[in-house]
Design a protein around this motif. Structure first.
Motif, PDB file in Angstrom:
ATOM      1  N   MET A   1       7.323  -3.785 -11.600  1.00  0.00           N
ATOM      2  CA  MET A   1       7.678  -4.189 -10.209  1.00  0.00           C
ATOM      3  C   MET A   1       7.058  -3.226  -9.209  1.00  0.00           C
ATOM      4  N   SER A   2       6.633  -1.806  -9.542  1.00  0.00           N
ATOM      5  CA  SER A   2       5.921  -0.902  -8.702  1.00  0.00           C
ATOM      6  C   SER A   2       4.692  -1.483  -8.296  1.00  0.00           C
ATOM      7  N   SER A   3       4.127  -2.232  -9.069  1.00  0.00           N
ATOM      8  CA  SER A   3       2.810  -2.703  -8.683  1.00  0.00           C
ATOM      9  C   SER A   3       2.956  -3.631  -7.641  1.00  0.00           C
ATOM     10  N   ASP A   4       4.269  -4.390  -7.353  1.00  0.00           N
ATOM     11  CA  ASP A   4       4.468  -5.260  -6.303  1.00  0.00           C
ATOM     12  C   ASP A   4       4.577  -4.583  -5.020  1.00  0.00           C
ATOM     13  N   HIS A   5       5.384  -3.632  -5.088  1.00  0.00           N
ATOM     14  CA  HIS A   5       5.414  -2.474  -3.872  1.00  0.00           C
ATOM     15  C   HIS A   5       4.177  -1.987  -3.663  1.00  0.00           C
ATOM     16  N   ARG A   6       3.368  -1.578  -4.599  1.00  0.00           N
ATOM     17  CA  ARG A   6       2.131  -0.955  -4.105  1.00  0.00           C
ATOM     18  C   ARG A   6       1.007  -2.062  -3.324  1.00  0.00           C
ATOM     19  N   ALA A   7       1.368  -3.069  -3.881  1.00  0.00           N
ATOM     20  CA  ALA A   7       0.456  -4.222  -3.175  1.00  0.00           C
ATOM     21  C   ALA A   7       0.927  -4.378  -1.725  1.00  0.00           C
ATOM     22  N   GLU A   8       2.318  -4.469  -1.709  1.00  0.00           N
ATOM     23  CA  GLU A   8       2.849  -4.710  -0.471  1.00  0.00           C
ATOM     24  C   GLU A   8       2.519  -3.484   0.625  1.00  0.00           C
ATOM     25  N   LEU A   9       2.465  -2.240  -0.033  1.00  0.00           N
ATOM     26  CA  LEU A   9       1.842  -1.288   0.937  1.00  0.00           C
ATOM     27  C   LEU A   9       0.475  -1.273   1.284  1.00  0.00           C
ATOM     28  N   ASP A  10      -0.233  -1.924   0.254  1.00  0.00           N
ATOM     29  CA  ASP A  10      -1.650  -1.987   0.841  1.00  0.00           C
ATOM     30  C   ASP A  10      -1.697  -2.941   1.636  1.00  0.00           C
ATOM     31  N   ARG A  11      -1.102  -4.071   1.831  1.00  0.00           N
ATOM     32  CA  ARG A  11      -1.084  -5.202   2.623  1.00  0.00           C
ATOM     33  C   ARG A  11      -0.723  -4.630   4.127  1.00  0.00           C
ATOM     34  N   HIS A  12       0.445  -3.774   4.028  1.00  0.00           N
ATOM     35  CA  HIS A  12       0.549  -3.220   5.400  1.00  0.00           C
ATOM     36  C   HIS A  12      -0.212  -2.297   5.857  1.00  0.00           C
ATOM     37  N   PHE A  13      -1.017  -1.337   4.873  1.00  0.00           N
ATOM     38  CA  PHE A  13      -2.021  -0.531   5.515  1.00  0.00           C
ATOM     39  C   PHE A  13      -3.218  -1.460   6.046  1.00  0.00           C
ATOM     40  N   ALA A  14      -3.532  -2.392   5.474  1.00  0.00           N
ATOM     41  CA  ALA A  14      -4.519  -3.453   5.977  1.00  0.00           C
ATOM     42  C   ALA A  14      -4.089  -3.923   7.480  1.00  0.00           C
ATOM     43  N   TRP A  15      -3.008  -4.292   7.485  1.00  0.00           N
ATOM     44  CA  TRP A  15      -2.449  -4.962   8.604  1.00  0.00           C
ATOM     45  C   TRP A  15      -2.701  -3.746   9.911  1.00  0.00           C
ATOM     46  N   PHE A  16      -2.308  -2.685   9.496  1.00  0.00           N
ATOM     47  CA  PHE A  16      -2.124  -1.425  10.505  1.00  0.00           C
ATOM     48  C   PHE A  16      -3.729  -1.154  10.948  1.00  0.00           C
ATOM     49  N   GLU A  17      -4.551  -1.148   9.909  1.00  0.00           N
ATOM     50  CA  GLU A  17      -5.961  -0.966   9.995  1.00  0.00           C
ATOM     51  C   GLU A  17      -6.679  -2.018  10.932  1.00  0.00           C
ATOM     52  N   SER A  18      -6.130  -3.130  10.867  1.00  0.00           N
ATOM     53  CA  SER A  18      -6.605  -4.196  11.440  1.00  0.00           C
ATOM     54  C   SER A  18      -6.367  -3.945  13.254  1.00  0.00           C
ATOM     55  N   LYS A  19      -5.070  -3.354  13.547  1.00  0.00           N
ATOM     56  CA  LYS A  19      -4.624  -3.240  14.776  1.00  0.00           C
ATOM     57  C   LYS A  19      -5.469  -1.794  15.432  1.00  0.00           C
ATOM     58  N   MET A  20      -5.899  -1.160  14.522  1.00  0.00           N
ATOM     59  CA  MET A  20      -6.385   0.277  15.010  1.00  0.00           C
ATOM     60  C   MET A  20      -7.943   0.207  15.510  1.00  0.00           C
ATOM     61  N   PRO A  21      -8.436   1.097  16.335  1.00  0.00           N
ATOM     62  CA  PRO A  21      -9.792   1.125  16.702  1.00  0.00           C
ATOM     63  C   PRO A  21     -10.487   1.348  15.413  1.00  0.00           C
ATOM     64  N   ALA A  25      -9.359   3.295  11.915  1.00  0.00           N
ATOM     65  CA  ALA A  25      -9.457   2.477  10.833  1.00  0.00           C
ATOM     66  C   ALA A  25     -10.436   2.757   9.595  1.00  0.00           C
ATOM     67  N   LYS A  26     -11.528   3.239   9.687  1.00  0.00           N
ATOM     68  CA  LYS A  26     -12.515   3.432   8.732  1.00  0.00           C
ATOM     69  C   LYS A  26     -11.833   4.876   8.107  1.00  0.00           C
ATOM     70  N   PHE A  27     -11.514   5.773   8.904  1.00  0.00           N
ATOM     71  CA  PHE A  27     -10.850   6.911   8.143  1.00  0.00           C
ATOM     72  C   PHE A  27      -9.570   6.814   7.257  1.00  0.00           C
ATOM     73  N   ILE A  28      -8.731   5.856   7.906  1.00  0.00           N
ATOM     74  CA  ILE A  28      -7.709   5.363   7.072  1.00  0.00           C
ATOM     75  C   ILE A  28      -8.011   4.619   5.691  1.00  0.00           C
ATOM     76  N   GLY A  29      -9.150   3.661   5.740  1.00  0.00           N
ATOM     77  CA  GLY A  29      -9.377   3.183   4.678  1.00  0.00           C
ATOM     78  C   GLY A  29      -9.938   3.968   3.655  1.00  0.00           C
ATOM     79  N   TRP A  30     -10.610   5.069   4.088  1.00  0.00           N
ATOM     80  CA  TRP A  30     -11.211   6.248   3.070  1.00  0.00           C
ATOM     81  C   TRP A  30     -10.387   6.798   2.471  1.00  0.00           C
ATOM     82  N   VAL A  31      -9.317   7.398   2.997  1.00  0.00           N
ATOM     83  CA  VAL A  31      -8.038   7.925   2.702  1.00  0.00           C
ATOM     84  C   VAL A  31      -7.259   7.133   1.718  1.00  0.00           C
ATOM     85  N   ARG A  32      -7.178   5.951   1.952  1.00  0.00           N
ATOM     86  CA  ARG A  32      -6.339   5.158   0.952  1.00  0.00           C
ATOM     87  C   ARG A  32      -7.058   4.846  -0.470  1.00  0.00           C
ATOM     88  N   ARG A  33      -8.419   5.229  -0.725  1.00  0.00           N
ATOM     89  CA  ARG A  33      -8.970   4.872  -1.889  1.00  0.00           C
ATOM     90  C   ARG A  33      -8.629   5.920  -2.937  1.00  0.00           C
TER      91      ARG A  33
END
Length: 103
Positions: A1-21, A25-33
């Motif tokens: 179940m935790s992996s589902d929530h992790r996947a959901e968090l990743d999806r939200h981060f990707a959505w937020f990154e798409s809305k950023m300059p 967005a590049k920095f947030i992508g690096w921090v998420r690795r």
């Protein structure tokens, strides 16, 4: 179940990154690795502490949710509440955008 929530968090981060300059967005992508964990955890703690002291002129309340989002990537017990909260924020954002288009 935790992996589902992790996947959901990743999806939200990707959505937020798409809305950023591009640069933030590049920095947030690096921090998420996974390899950036040693930088992510202290950064998240600093953001949470900065958000707590948001009454000071330099710091802001925006720091608290961003810090919680980042720390949730490493703490499984925070993944579900953050995924639910981010889902709510995304729905409200979409409703607001739809209302703008119709008016």
């Amino acid at each position: 179940m935790s992996s589902d929530h992790r996947a959901e968090l990743d999806r939200h981060f990707a959505w937020f990154e798409s809305k950023m300059p591009p640069r933030p967005a590049k920095f947030i992508g690096w921090v998420r690795r996974p390899s950036s964990r040693l930088a992510r955890v202290p950064l998240a703690v600093l953001l949470v502490v900065g958000g707590v002291f948001s009454f000071l002129p330099v710091l802001g309340l925006w720091m608290l949710p961003l810090g919680l989002m980042l720390i949730a990537l490493d703490l499984p017990f925070l993944q579900r509440p953050m995924a639910r909260t981010l889902g709510w924020i995304e729905r409200k954002w979409m409703e607001r955008e739809a209302a703008k288009r119709t008016s």
